[in-house]
Design a protein around this motif. Structure first.
Motif, PDB file in Angstrom:
ATOM      1  N   SER A 128       0.872  -1.284   0.340  1.00  0.00           N
ATOM      2  CA  SER A 128      -0.183   0.367   0.189  1.00  0.00           C
ATOM      3  C   SER A 128       1.121   0.732   0.232  1.00  0.00           C
ATOM      4  O   SER A 128       0.562   1.154  -0.589  1.00  0.00           O
ATOM      5  CB  SER A 128      -0.902  -0.077   1.334  1.00  0.00           C
ATOM      6  N   THR A 131       1.982   1.948  -3.174  1.00  0.00           N
ATOM      7  CA  THR A 131       1.401   1.954  -4.683  1.00  0.00           C
ATOM      8  C   THR A 131       1.003   3.612  -4.408  1.00  0.00           C
ATOM      9  O   THR A 131       0.866   4.544  -5.134  1.00  0.00           O
ATOM     10  CB  THR A 131       0.061   1.816  -4.138  1.00  0.00           C
ATOM     11  N   GLY A 357      -1.452  -4.441  -9.055  1.00  0.00           N
ATOM     12  CA  GLY A 357      -2.427  -4.706  -7.851  1.00  0.00           C
ATOM     13  C   GLY A 357      -2.380  -2.496  -7.868  1.00  0.00           C
ATOM     14  O   GLY A 357      -3.650  -2.461  -7.912  1.00  0.00           O
ATOM     15  N   ALA A 361      -5.667  -0.448  -8.268  1.00  0.00           N
ATOM     16  CA  ALA A 361      -5.885   0.443  -7.054  1.00  0.00           C
ATOM     17  C   ALA A 361      -6.452   1.914  -7.186  1.00  0.00           C
ATOM     18  O   ALA A 361      -6.085   2.388  -8.178  1.00  0.00           O
ATOM     19  CB  ALA A 361      -4.627  -0.300  -5.863  1.00  0.00           C
ATOM     20  N   LEU A 370      -6.340  -3.766  -2.090  1.00  0.00           N
ATOM     21  CA  LEU A 370      -5.095  -4.329  -2.131  1.00  0.00           C
ATOM     22  C   LEU A 370      -5.189  -5.980  -1.166  1.00  0.00           C
ATOM     23  O   LEU A 370      -4.495  -6.998  -1.723  1.00  0.00           O
ATOM     24  CB  LEU A 370      -3.585  -4.002  -2.162  1.00  0.00           C
TER      25      LEU A 370
END
Length: 428
Positions: A128, A131, A357, A361, A370
């Motif tokens: 995360s 990302t 991913g 996302a 995720l």
């Protein structure tokens, strides 16, 4: 040329700043886990488990990861990446202490399960963070390096375990080594640069209009609203991408997991000794590790498909070709050759699942999505060994290996179909 140089310089500076907050803790966690994992069945057997039960105890790590992904998504969304990583570290430390001190097999299995929960939370928090902090222009390199860091730990961990066994003569030494690694991980996360303030969040350059995930053709990730959605609402909102690209991701995880199971079984099946099998598997793993950063370079420069498709086609071809060599005169030679092919394919896939991913996302609140994405991919990896075992029991090992080749080819087709539809194009 200057723009390219500036991008590379920016990438280098940001990746360097990630080292103490992301890559360092990841390496410590992976080294400790890599040292313990091969010995979990041994310790379980010492505590009275049969071979089948010992295998089930070892699978508790994977089960813990599967169960932990969605709660970890909730935790990251509510508490943030840093707090979740700290909680994951302490949770893993509790599991490791339980592994070392609990005498019974059931308590040991529960402790292994807790370690799996910790791995899920730690992994999702890192995913995360990357990302939301890494620009699209070098996201694949950053995430491939993250995957490579974990692979380095997994690759070196067993060698460190062997050294610890040689010195102390007790499998519990590796457990305490993992505990020391977790303490180092917690300290790095607590006292290192705050991962939520040390690197600013880049402009995601995405369309932020609110709409449902209808499956219509898009050129970037599905957008999200400013408000936070819960985990299950997020799963429903992005059901189309999860059920299509997510299943392609699961097929890649299945091929990876099948490689880890098939190679040792194949070596035993054709009559090779343990040392030769270990050498072949080790060389395949070394090739895999050597290619991890090349995968990120390819994805950032040419697009995600240029890494995903060759990886899946190579692994599918390796499985399919290996299935026809079992009873040949040069079975050992073919085994070594196709183990190398599988290593190349797996190496080229480094970071793909993390990158895809992150690509699809929601940019403002990726953690719940995720959690679902990682649950799907982990499920593919968990089911592959079961599938290999079931087909081998019903038919034969070559047929099971061929079936994994079919799954890999099907995954290649799924990536070809869905990556252009859901994943943003990489721009210079």
């Amino acid at each position: 040329m200057n723009d390219s140089a500036n991008i590379n310089d920016s990438a280098g500076r940001i990746l360097t700043r990630f080292a103490p907050m992301i890559y360092g803790p990841t390496l410590l966690f992976a080294v400790g886990l890599g040292a313990v994992l091969p010995l979990i069945p041994v310790i379980a057997a010492d505590r009275g488990a049969s071979l089948a039960a010992a295998a089930l105890v070892a699978a508790a790590v994977v089960i813990g990861q599967l169960v932990g992904n969605i709660p970890a998504g909730y935790a990251v969304a509510r508490l943030g990446e840093r707090v979740t990583m700290v909680i994951a570290g302490f949770l893993g430390l509790a599991g490791v202490i339980g592994m070392a001190l609990t005498p019974g097999l059931v308590a040991f299995t529960l402790s292994v399960f807790v370690v799996g929960l910790s791995a899920a939370a730690f992994g999702l928090a890192r995913h995360s963070f990357m990302t939301t902090r890494v620009p699209l222009s070098f996201r694949a390199r950053a995430l491939s390096l993250l995957g490579g860091t974990f692979r380095l730990g997994s690759f070196t961990g067993p060698f460190l375990a062997a050294a610890l066994l040689a010195v102390f003569g007790d499998e519990h030494a590796t457990i305490w080594f993992f505990a020391a690694c977790l303490v180092g991980t917690i300290l790095l996360v607590l006292f290192g640069p705050d991962p939520e303030t040390a690197v600013s969040t880049p402009d995601p350059r995405r369309d932020e209009r609110d709409h449902e995930d209808t499956g219509e053709v898009i050129t970037g990730p599905v957008a999200t609203t400013g408000a936070r959605d819960g985990v299950f609402r997020t799963m429903w909102r992005y059901r189309t991408v999860l059920s299509r690209l997510g299943l392609a991701a699961a097929s890649l995880s299945a091929a990876r997991a099948a490689r880890s199971v098939v190679l040792p079984l194949w070596g035993v099946s054709i009559g090779l000794d343990a040392q030769t099998i270990a050498l072949v598997v080790g060389v395949s793993g070394a090739i895999d590790f050597a290619l991890f950063y090349a995968s990120g370079q390819v994805m950032d420069r040419f697009g995600r498909l240029w890494a995903a498709l060759p990886a899946m086609i190579l692994m599918g071809s390796g499985f399919a070709a290996l299935a026809f060599t079992h009873d040949g005169e040069q079975a050992a030679m073919w085994f070594a050759m196709f183990a190398a092919v599988l290593g190349v394919g797996n190496g080229l896939s480094s970071g793909i699942l993390l990158t895809l991913g992150a690509d699809v996302a929601p940019p403002t609140d990726p953690a719940p999505f995720l959690g679902s994405w990682r649950t799907l991919s982990d499920a593919g990896g968990a089911l592959a060994p079961v599938l290999v075992s079931a087909i081998t029991a019903v038919a034969s090992l070559p047929i099971a290996v061929a079936a994994m080749g079919v799954i890999a080819f099907a995954g290649a087709g799924a990536f070809l179909r869905w990556v252009p539809r859901f994943v943003p194009r990489v721009r210079d």
